[in-house]
Write a protein that holds these residues in place. Structure first.
Motif, PDB file in Angstrom:
ATOM      1  N   LEU A   1      -7.448   5.195  -0.700  1.00  0.00           N
ATOM      2  CA  LEU A   1      -6.531   4.254  -1.348  1.00  0.00           C
ATOM      3  C   LEU A   1      -7.213   3.469  -2.467  1.00  0.00           C
ATOM      4  O   LEU A   1      -6.607   2.595  -3.073  1.00  0.00           O
ATOM      5  CB  LEU A   1      -5.926   3.303  -0.313  1.00  0.00           C
ATOM      6  CG  LEU A   1      -5.081   3.979   0.762  1.00  0.00           C
ATOM      7  CD1 LEU A   1      -4.512   2.940   1.717  1.00  0.00           C
ATOM      8  CD2 LEU A   1      -3.960   4.804   0.161  1.00  0.00           C
TER       9      LEU A   1
ATOM     10  N   ASP B   1      -5.319   3.234  -5.647  1.00  0.00           N
ATOM     11  CA  ASP B   1      -4.213   2.284  -5.682  1.00  0.00           C
ATOM     12  C   ASP B   1      -4.689   0.928  -6.195  1.00  0.00           C
ATOM     13  O   ASP B   1      -4.029   0.304  -7.031  1.00  0.00           O
ATOM     14  CB  ASP B   1      -3.600   2.121  -4.291  1.00  0.00           C
ATOM     15  CG  ASP B   1      -2.987   3.408  -3.764  1.00  0.00           C
ATOM     16  OD1 ASP B   1      -3.279   4.485  -4.308  1.00  0.00           O
ATOM     17  OD2 ASP B   1      -2.219   3.326  -2.796  1.00  0.00           O
TER      18      ASP B   1
ATOM     19  N   ARG C   1       0.839  -1.201   0.000  1.00  0.00           N
ATOM     20  CA  ARG C   1       0.000   0.000   0.000  1.00  0.00           C
ATOM     21  C   ARG C   1       0.866   1.240   0.000  1.00  0.00           C
ATOM     22  O   ARG C   1       2.026   1.228   0.425  1.00  0.00           O
ATOM     23  CB  ARG C   1      -0.896   0.027   1.247  1.00  0.00           C
ATOM     24  CG  ARG C   1      -1.974  -0.984   1.234  1.00  0.00           C
ATOM     25  CD  ARG C   1      -2.932  -0.778   2.356  1.00  0.00           C
ATOM     26  NE  ARG C   1      -2.280  -0.563   3.637  1.00  0.00           N
ATOM     27  CZ  ARG C   1      -2.876  -0.712   4.786  1.00  0.00           C
ATOM     28  NH1 ARG C   1      -4.122  -1.059   4.836  1.00  0.00           N
ATOM     29  NH2 ARG C   1      -2.240  -0.497   5.914  1.00  0.00           N
ATOM     30  N   ARG C   2       0.302   2.325  -0.445  1.00  0.00           N
ATOM     31  CA  ARG C   2       0.993   3.606  -0.500  1.00  0.00           C
ATOM     32  C   ARG C   2       1.638   3.928   0.849  1.00  0.00           C
ATOM     33  O   ARG C   2       1.018   3.870   1.893  1.00  0.00           O
ATOM     34  CB  ARG C   2      -0.017   4.689  -0.857  1.00  0.00           C
ATOM     35  CG  ARG C   2       0.573   6.046  -1.014  1.00  0.00           C
ATOM     36  CD  ARG C   2      -0.484   7.051  -1.290  1.00  0.00           C
ATOM     37  NE  ARG C   2      -1.449   6.513  -2.249  1.00  0.00           N
ATOM     38  CZ  ARG C   2      -2.546   7.131  -2.595  1.00  0.00           C
ATOM     39  NH1 ARG C   2      -2.855   8.283  -2.081  1.00  0.00           N
ATOM     40  NH2 ARG C   2      -3.360   6.596  -3.457  1.00  0.00           N
ATOM     41  N   GLY C   3       2.936   4.254   0.789  1.00  0.00           N
ATOM     42  CA  GLY C   3       3.663   4.640   1.992  1.00  0.00           C
ATOM     43  C   GLY C   3       4.070   3.474   2.867  1.00  0.00           C
ATOM     44  O   GLY C   3       4.550   3.672   3.977  1.00  0.00           O
TER      45      GLY C   3
ATOM     46  N   SER D   1       6.595   0.930  -1.358  1.00  0.00           N
ATOM     47  CA  SER D   1       5.805   1.946  -2.051  1.00  0.00           C
ATOM     48  C   SER D   1       6.048   3.317  -1.441  1.00  0.00           C
ATOM     49  O   SER D   1       6.147   3.462  -0.228  1.00  0.00           O
ATOM     50  CB  SER D   1       4.306   1.623  -1.962  1.00  0.00           C
ATOM     51  OG  SER D   1       3.997   0.521  -2.753  1.00  0.00           O
ATOM     52  N   GLU D   2       6.125   4.296  -2.309  1.00  0.00           N
ATOM     53  CA  GLU D   2       6.303   5.679  -1.866  1.00  0.00           C
ATOM     54  C   GLU D   2       4.941   6.302  -1.591  1.00  0.00           C
ATOM     55  O   GLU D   2       3.911   5.722  -1.881  1.00  0.00           O
ATOM     56  CB  GLU D   2       7.041   6.475  -2.940  1.00  0.00           C
ATOM     57  CG  GLU D   2       8.442   5.963  -3.184  1.00  0.00           C
ATOM     58  CD  GLU D   2       9.142   6.714  -4.307  1.00  0.00           C
ATOM     59  OE1 GLU D   2       8.531   7.589  -4.942  1.00  0.00           O
ATOM     60  OE2 GLU D   2      10.319   6.405  -4.554  1.00  0.00           O
ATOM     61  N   GLY D   3       4.949   7.502  -1.052  1.00  0.00           N
ATOM     62  CA  GLY D   3       3.714   8.231  -0.798  1.00  0.00           C
ATOM     63  C   GLY D   3       3.411   8.303   0.680  1.00  0.00           C
ATOM     64  O   GLY D   3       4.141   7.786   1.524  1.00  0.00           O
TER      65      GLY D   3
END
Length: 189
Positions: free
Chosen positions: A31, A34, A14-16, A20-22
Motif C-alpha cells: 500500500l 497509495d 485505504r484501498r478496498g 476506495s475501490e480495489g
C-alpha cells in the motif's frame, strides 16, 4: 485536533476500504503506492509547501508511513502510532525459544496464503526500513507502559535510541488515541 492547530490534513480510505475501490489488504502490504499518490496530490497543490509534508499513521497506517518514509524523502517527518509486526519474519524476530518455531508455522501459513491469493509478497522488515528515515524526525507512539522506561536506551531498528515517555492521558492526543496512551519520542541517528 491537527486542523484546530493549523495543519492542513489529507485523509483517505485505504484501498478496498470505505469509499476506495480495489483489493484490500489488512496487513498493509503493497500500500506504499497509495501513500505516495497522496503525497503527489499534495505536492501539486499551490497551498502546500512540498518540503513540509508529514505523515501520521495509526496501526497499519503507522506501519505504512514508516515504509513509505524509508523509501522516499518526500515525507519531512513521520508519526507512527501502534506499528507492529506485518509478516512472519517480523513476528519471528519478536519471539524467543521454541515460540520461534510455532510463530513461523502460524504466520508463515498466513503469509503464503496472502501472497498466493492476493499476489502480494510480504513487505521488507521494518527493522531494515526505519533507519532509512534518519535524519528526519520520527515520532513513535506506544501504548504499553509496562515495557517502556523513561530515559531507557534500547535498540530500535538496530540503533540505540533513548526513549522519552510523555504521558498525555487528558490532552488532545490522549483523547485521540484513548486514555493512558503514551508518547514515545525516538530520535534516530
Amino acid at each position: 485536533m491537527l486542523v484546530r492547530h493549523g495543519y492542513g490534513v489529507l485523509l483517505y480510505d485505504r484501498r478496498g476500504e470505505g469509499r476506495s475501490e480495489g483489493d484490500p489488504n489488512s496487513w498493509g502490504w503493497d500500500l506504499d503506492k497509495d501513500i505516495r499518490a497522496g503525497i503527489d496530490f499534495l505536492r501539486q497543490r499551490p497551498d502546500v509547501d512540498p518540503r513540509r509534508i508529514g505523515g501520521l499513521g495509526l496501526s497499519v497506517g503507522g506501519e505504512m508511513m514508516l515504509e513509505t518514509a524509508a523509501g522516499t524523502t518526500d515525507l519531512a517527518a513521520v508519526v507512527s502510532e501502534g506499528a507492529g509486526s506485518r509478516s512472519m519474519a517480523e513476528e519471528v524476530d519478536d519471539a524467543s525459544g521454541f515460540s520461534k518455531v510455532t510463530t513461523a508455522l502460524g504466520y508463515g501459513a498466513r503469509d503464503i496464503a496472502n501472497s498466493v491469493l492476493q499476489n502480494r509478497l510480504p513487505p521488507r522488515n521494518l527493522e531494515d526500513l526505519v533507519p532509512r528515515i534518519a535524519p528526519r524526525p520520527l515520532f513513535l507512539i506506544h501504548a504499553g507502559a509496562d515495557d517502556v522506561l523513561d530515559g531507557e536506551v534500547v535498540p530500535v531498528a538496530r540503533q540505540r535510541v533513548e526513549l522519552r515517555v510523555l504521558p498525555d492521558p487528558d490532552g488532545d492526543l490522549g483523547q485521540l488515541l484513548g486514555r493512558g496512551a503514551e508518547l514515545v519520542h525516538v530520535a534516530l541517528g
